[in-house]
Design an enzyme around this catalytic site. Structure first.
Site, short mmCIF file in Angstrom:
data_model
loop_
_atom_site.label_atom_id
_atom_site.label_comp_id
_atom_site.label_asym_id
_atom_site.label_seq_id
_atom_site.Cartn_x
_atom_site.Cartn_y
_atom_site.Cartn_z
N GLY A 118 -4.60 -2.61 17.96
CA GLY A 118 -5.86 -3.05 17.35
C GLY A 118 -6.51 -2.08 16.40
O GLY A 118 -7.14 -2.50 15.42
N ARG A 143 -13.39 0.73 25.49
CA ARG A 143 -12.68 0.60 24.20
C ARG A 143 -12.68 -0.86 23.77
O ARG A 143 -12.39 -1.76 24.55
CB ARG A 143 -11.24 1.09 24.36
N VAL A 144 -13.02 -1.10 22.53
CA VAL A 144 -12.97 -2.46 21.99
C VAL A 144 -11.96 -2.48 20.86
O VAL A 144 -11.99 -1.63 19.98
CB VAL A 144 -14.37 -2.90 21.48
N GLY A 145 -11.06 -3.45 20.90
CA GLY A 145 -10.01 -3.52 19.89
C GLY A 145 -10.38 -4.43 18.73
O GLY A 145 -11.55 -4.72 18.49
N ASP A 146 -9.36 -4.91 18.05
CA ASP A 146 -9.58 -5.76 16.89
C ASP A 146 -9.92 -7.20 17.25
O ASP A 146 -10.56 -7.92 16.48
CB ASP A 146 -8.32 -5.77 15.99
N THR A 191 -2.14 -9.97 16.48
CA THR A 191 -1.86 -9.26 17.73
C THR A 191 -1.18 -7.94 17.41
O THR A 191 -0.41 -7.88 16.44
CB THR A 191 -0.98 -10.11 18.67
N GLY A 192 -1.46 -6.93 18.19
CA GLY A 192 -0.82 -5.63 17.96
C GLY A 192 -1.78 -4.50 18.23
O GLY A 192 -2.83 -4.71 18.85
N THR A 236 -1.32 -10.59 24.13
CA THR A 236 -2.57 -11.13 23.57
C THR A 236 -2.28 -12.56 23.12
O THR A 236 -1.17 -12.86 22.71
CB THR A 236 -2.98 -10.27 22.35
N1 ASP Z 1 -4.81 -6.36 19.47
C1 ASP Z 1 -5.05 -6.12 20.85
C2 ASP Z 1 -5.95 -4.90 20.99
O1 ASP Z 1 -5.71 -3.92 20.33
C3 ASP Z 1 -3.82 -5.90 21.67
C4 ASP Z 1 -2.62 -6.78 21.36
O2 ASP Z 1 -2.70 -7.67 20.55
O3 ASP Z 1 -1.58 -6.58 22.01
O4 ASP Z 1 -6.82 -4.93 21.79
#
Ligand code: ASP
Length: 327
Positions: free
Chosen positions: A247, A221-224, A244-245, A193
């Site tokens: 979500g 699916r929608v993340g953060d 990032t991570g 990301t």
């Molecule tokens: N935060 C992102 C999500 O969950 C993925 C990522 O940052 O690796 O969509």
């Protein structure tokens, strides 16, 4: 009463970017991959820096740096994004400017080449904050953004990751070990990301984030990343944050806004506030990282994964790029 006008001294500009946190170690990143990632991060930093040095806005620097990383096949944003369970790419992005407190985002878009630019359109051309689906694509097209077929985003590397995760999931299903509530473990995923935060000469902060999301996510699916306050936050005279991570943990923890709130209400420093949220994330079992700056030009880049692609440029061009935990 005489009005006293104090001229604000110009701020020393600053740009910080990330290219994702994850299982990134010297053992599982080939030297060629490492070099390519470092070069792309450098290009994004230097291009954004030129904008800041010439008096451009933090918003412009953030969008330019992120667009470069979206176009690179090495990161999980734009081209090179991970595939969902249907074998397709769905992209999320968000932007926020500290001067006005305005924000924009798009989610699960499938044809917009640079989702971060679409997020800017939502912020600047609509009364809304978050657009999805047809409406997001229509807005992008109407304003001259490039639309591409979904296959444009799919690289051979991500196709392989998809096949691996698919057979893993099928095997788990056969063995009766499948749980719809768990993502398959993702040791293949090395982050990706992208995000940027910047401070310009006028003292304005901006933040943005863009992603293909989690590999093998469910369709829709929608993340953060497109959630203002979860992944992206910018507020003048306080801080700018991009995360990032995993979500779902960042959404539940409202991580980016939590940093701002800790600084405002508890008077924590940027470093204390970012460490605090990483600790909470770790306690809950969430993995990821943060880039953040404050209005004084302090930088924090903590993470709880083996690595995070990250870098900054400041002080007349002093450039620093790091990937692994012990750099
Ligand atoms: N935060 C992102 C999500 O969950 C993925 C990522 O940052 O690796 O969509």
């Amino acid at each position: 009463m005489a009005l006293r006008v104090t001229a604000q001294a110009p701020k020393a500009p600053l740009l910080v970017i990330h290219g994702g946190a994850g299982n990134i170690t010297p053992q599982n990143l080939s030297p060629e991959e490492e070099l390519s990632c470092r070069m792309e991060l450098k290009r994004a930093l230097e291009t954004g820096w030129k904008i800041l040095q010439n008096g451009g806005s933090s918003l412009e620097a953030v969008v330019t740096a992120i667009s470069i990383l979206e176009d690179s096949p090495h990161f999980n944003a734009g081209k090179g994004s991970v595939l969902n369970r249907a074998g397709k790419v769905e992209l999320d992005a968000s932007i926020m400017e500290g001067k006005t407190g305005m924000a924009g985002a798009v989610a699960a878009v499938t044809r917009i080449k640079n989702p971060i630019q679409a997020a800017v359109l939502v912020m600047q051309k609509t009364p809304h904050v978050l657009l999805i689906g047809k409406g997001a694509h229509k807005l992008a097209k109407k304003n001259g953004l490039e639309l591409v077929p979904n296959s444009y985003f799919i690289t051979p590397k991500q196709k392989k990751v998809f096949q691996k995760l698919k057979s893993k999931a099928q095997k788990q299903k056969k063995d009766g070990r499948v749980s719809e509530r768990k993502f398959p473990s993702q040791p293949e995923i090395k982050g990706g990301t992208v995000g940027a935060v910047a401070l310009d000469k006028e003292g304005n902060l901006a933040a943005g984030t863009s992603t293909g999301g989690m590999a093998y996510k469910m369709q829709g699916r929608v993340g953060d990343t497109p959630i203002i306050g979860a992944s992206t936050w910018a507020e003048n005279n306080l801080c700018a944050v991009s995360t990032t991570g995993h979500g779902e943990y960042f959404i539940r923890g409202v991580v980016a806004y939590d940093i701002a709130a800790l600084m405002r209400y508890q008077k924590l420093s940027l470093s204390q506030a970012t460490q605090n949220v990483i600790q909470k994330l770790t306690e809950k079992g969430g993995q990821g990282g943060i880039i953040a700056i404050d209005s004084e030009g302090n930088i924090a880049m903590p993470f709880n994964t083996p690595g995070m692609f990250r870098g900054y440029i400041r002080n007349g061009g002093e450039l620093n790029i790091e990937i692994f935990a012990d750099e």
